[in-house]
Design a protein around this motif. Structure first.
Motif, PDB file in Angstrom:
ATOM      1  N   MET A 124       0.769  -1.211   0.029  1.00 50.94           N
ATOM      2  CA  MET A 124      -0.098   0.297  -0.002  1.00 50.94           C
ATOM      3  C   MET A 124       0.787   1.093  -0.183  1.00 50.94           C
ATOM      4  O   MET A 124       0.168   2.276  -0.189  1.00 50.94           O
ATOM      5  N   GLU A 125       2.105   1.074   0.140  1.00 54.17           N
ATOM      6  CA  GLU A 125       3.173   2.316   0.021  1.00 54.17           C
ATOM      7  C   GLU A 125       2.936   3.145  -1.173  1.00 54.17           C
ATOM      8  O   GLU A 125       3.120   4.321  -1.150  1.00 54.17           O
ATOM      9  N   GLY A 126       2.824   2.435  -2.345  1.00 51.17           N
ATOM     10  CA  GLY A 126       2.736   2.978  -3.352  1.00 51.17           C
ATOM     11  C   GLY A 126       1.450   3.246  -4.217  1.00 51.17           C
ATOM     12  O   GLY A 126       1.353   3.562  -5.447  1.00 51.17           O
ATOM     13  N   ILE A 127       0.095   3.124  -3.544  1.00 52.41           N
ATOM     14  CA  ILE A 127      -0.982   3.256  -4.072  1.00 52.41           C
ATOM     15  C   ILE A 127      -1.347   4.840  -4.319  1.00 52.41           C
ATOM     16  O   ILE A 127      -0.646   5.723  -3.480  1.00 52.41           O
ATOM     17  N   TYR A 169      -9.464   2.962   0.972  1.00 54.38           N
ATOM     18  CA  TYR A 169      -9.193   1.824   1.876  1.00 54.38           C
ATOM     19  C   TYR A 169      -9.550   2.784   3.261  1.00 54.38           C
ATOM     20  O   TYR A 169     -10.151   1.865   4.252  1.00 54.38           O
ATOM     21  N   LEU A 170      -9.005   3.890   3.492  1.00 56.57           N
ATOM     22  CA  LEU A 170      -9.341   4.696   4.964  1.00 56.57           C
ATOM     23  C   LEU A 170     -10.708   4.721   5.074  1.00 56.57           C
ATOM     24  O   LEU A 170     -11.140   4.421   6.190  1.00 56.57           O
ATOM     25  N   GLU A 171     -11.673   4.856   4.180  1.00 54.49           N
ATOM     26  CA  GLU A 171     -12.911   4.993   4.266  1.00 54.49           C
ATOM     27  C   GLU A 171     -13.571   3.665   4.657  1.00 54.49           C
ATOM     28  O   GLU A 171     -14.500   3.513   5.666  1.00 54.49           O
ATOM     29  N   THR A 172     -13.139   2.528   4.305  1.00 57.14           N
ATOM     30  CA  THR A 172     -13.721   1.182   4.475  1.00 57.14           C
ATOM     31  C   THR A 172     -13.397   0.719   5.794  1.00 57.14           C
ATOM     32  O   THR A 172     -13.973  -0.025   6.840  1.00 57.14           O
ATOM     33  N   VAL A 173     -12.008   1.191   6.680  1.00 54.17           N
ATOM     34  CA  VAL A 173     -11.379   0.765   7.738  1.00 54.17           C
ATOM     35  C   VAL A 173     -11.847   1.740   8.700  1.00 54.17           C
ATOM     36  O   VAL A 173     -11.810   1.402   9.953  1.00 54.17           O
ATOM     37  N   GLN A 174     -12.473   2.793   8.498  1.00 57.16           N
ATOM     38  CA  GLN A 174     -12.809   3.702   9.602  1.00 57.16           C
ATOM     39  C   GLN A 174     -14.122   3.324  10.227  1.00 57.16           C
ATOM     40  O   GLN A 174     -14.983   3.256   9.520  1.00 57.16           O
ATOM     41  N   SER A 175     -13.945   3.046  11.666  1.00 54.92           N
ATOM     42  CA  SER A 175     -15.167   2.738  12.328  1.00 54.92           C
ATOM     43  C   SER A 175     -16.201   4.101  12.562  1.00 54.92           C
ATOM     44  O   SER A 175     -15.832   5.094  12.633  1.00 54.92           O
ATOM     45  N   PRO A 176     -17.380   3.597  12.179  1.00 62.28           N
ATOM     46  CA  PRO A 176     -18.568   4.668  12.082  1.00 62.28           C
ATOM     47  C   PRO A 176     -18.475   5.195  13.716  1.00 62.28           C
ATOM     48  O   PRO A 176     -19.217   6.472  13.922  1.00 62.28           O
ATOM     49  N   VAL A 177     -18.191   4.500  14.585  1.00 59.52           N
ATOM     50  CA  VAL A 177     -18.238   4.915  16.010  1.00 59.52           C
ATOM     51  C   VAL A 177     -17.023   5.393  16.678  1.00 59.52           C
ATOM     52  O   VAL A 177     -16.628   6.471  17.156  1.00 59.52           O
ATOM     53  N   PHE A 178     -16.060   4.638  16.596  1.00 58.56           N
ATOM     54  CA  PHE A 178     -14.651   4.789  16.936  1.00 58.56           C
ATOM     55  C   PHE A 178     -13.661   5.274  16.068  1.00 58.56           C
ATOM     56  O   PHE A 178     -12.465   5.489  16.618  1.00 58.56           O
ATOM     57  N   LYS A 179     -14.042   5.762  14.896  1.00 59.92           N
ATOM     58  CA  LYS A 179     -13.190   6.479  14.039  1.00 59.92           C
ATOM     59  C   LYS A 179     -12.279   5.685  13.722  1.00 59.92           C
ATOM     60  O   LYS A 179     -12.090   4.180  13.364  1.00 59.92           O
TER      61      LYS A 179
END
Length: 446
Positions: free
Chosen positions: A381-384, A392-402
């Protein structure tokens, strides 16, 4: 408007029309094709493609011409009273009939609504079985429009805060259209080239003089783009030059949208949040995780929040984040291996607390394993690019705990290594106390 029937193609027959729906330059599915072709051997006639043996040209209706996009996509352009572009394969008779039918239907709608059409207007159509998707382009005003009133959500467009910001969104769509269909167009104006050179020159200076520039390209990239654009002078009649300028203009307009360019509250630095976010962070979770990870999770949480302000990712910040994390995880892996080696003397001496010994070994082992797993997962992911990082960050971000869970995961290698050393040193202190007494052990630790 003078309606010119396009049904002059031999064999054209009226048929019941399907549904005409508005679409945007983003929503044409141009890069989503899944059609497979099967190349086969073919005989080559003697002297093929020589002056005396040119192949029989494929037939197109009057006013139509074929063009090839710089990326290789074939498209067709109609130079009539209503200019039309389409990627429908017009070398098939039934496809030509359908395209002509839809052009006639759209021209009738234009006449019935008294919509004026000049030479600056261009229609795009895409056949969808019995239906047709379309949009209009206004080259004079650099915008995209439709025959009916539509909402941004219906068209798949982002929300806006003003009409002027909507104009930026529609201008981006205009440049995407020009990028997709550049080969039949007249040369762009020198002003379009001069203006975008000025924008990239400003971005270059801003990146060189500010750590929080909102310009989306690095110093190195800006220099390369300025060089490319300056090389376009004197070659403006080339479709490839049109493609270059249009591609970069669409990117600049998108950046103008996300920075709220020209709005009452614009984004003046990349770490400045200007969008309303009703979600509140759970401080108690942050406190617990900070205590468990020796505040390592707080550091990672700050970095993640900083790289994702208002859901915007700058590629240089993302690369720096992942690069720093990879270095930290590698250091933690080496530290965990060193910690495991330090347990070897306990094989010769009975450990005062076998439980502490087992837990410290487990902590070092888990730290080593987590370092390897995280490095394996994030090294690619270093080169994306920035868009991929944002998704990616939108998919891993928790709706409650960010980003609290992700920050905790990032901190595990370092935290487990530190816990391993704490437990190991505790066992050492117990061993010293057993042989030399508690006073000496306390004094040594102190």
């Amino acid at each position: 408007m003078d309606v010119q029937k396009s049904s002059e193609f031999p064999g054209y027959q009226e048929k019941a029309p399907g549904t005409l729906r508005p679409v945007t330059s983003h929503g044409t599915g141009r890069y989503d094709t899944s059609i497979l072709v099967e190349p086969r051997p073919r005989r080559i006639p003697a002297g093929l493609f020589t002056v005396s043996q040119d192949p029989e040209p494929e037939y197109l209706p009057p006013l139509w011409s074929a063009h090839v996009h710089p990326e290789g996509q074939l498209y067709f352009y109609r130079d009539g009273s209503l200019r039309v572009v389409t990627e429908a394969y017009l070398y098939r008779t039934e496809t030509v009939e359908n395209v002509c039918l839809w052009i006639d239907r759209i021209q009738e709608i234009l006449c019935s609504t008294n919509t004026a059409v000049s030479r600056d207007i261009e229609l795009f159509i895409k056949l969808e079985d019995d239906d047709c998707a379309y949009y209009f382009i206004d080259h004079a005003n650099r915008t995209q429009f439709w025959l009916e009133t539509s909402g941004t959500e219906e068209l798949g467009l982002p929300p806006v805060i003003s009409i002027s910001q909507l104009k930026i969104v529609l201008e981006e769509l205009y440049w995407i259209h020009v990028e997709h269909f550049p080969m039949h167009l007249q040369a762009l104006s020198p002003q379009a080239l001069d203006e975008i050179i000025g924008i990239f020159s400003h971005g270059l200076c801003d990146q060189m003089t500010s750590r929080v520039s909102t310009f989306l390209y690095t110093v190195r990239d800006c220099k390369a783009f300025v060089t490319i654009l300056q090389g376009c002078r004197g070659n403006m009649n080339n479709g490839h030059t049109t493609w270059i300028i249009a591609r970069l203009w669409s990117i600049i307009d998108h950046n103008k949208y996300i920075t709220h360019y020209g709005q009452e509250h614009s984004r003046l630095s990349r770490d400045q949040a200007i969008l309303f976010d009703p979600e509140q962070k759970h401080c108690w979770i942050s406190t617990i995780m900070a205590a468990l990870t020796f505040k390592t999770s707080d550091r990672h949480l700050t970095r993640l929040d900083d790289v994702f302000v208002d859901h915007i990712v700058y590629v240089d910040q993302w690369e720096r984040l992942i690069s720093d994390c990879l270095r930290e995880w590698r250091r933690s892996a080496y530290g965990a291996l060193s910690g495991l080696r330090l347990h070897l003397p306990f094989l010769a001496f009975n450990a005062p607390s076998p439980a502490l010994l087992a837990v410290s070994v487990a902590a070092f082992g888990a730290g080593l394993a987590s370092s390897i797993v995280l490095a394996h997962k994030y090294e690619p992911m270093e080169g994306i690019n920035a868009t991929e990082a944002m998704y990616y960050l939108e998919t891993v971000q928790s709706p409650v705990f960010k980003f609290q869970p992700l920050a905790f995961a990032f901190s595990l290698p370092t935290a487990l290594r530190l816990w391993g050393f704490v437990l190991f040193l505790s066992n050492c202190a117990l061993l010293i106390a057993e042989y030399l007494g508690w006073k000496f052990a306390v004094g040594l630790v102190g």
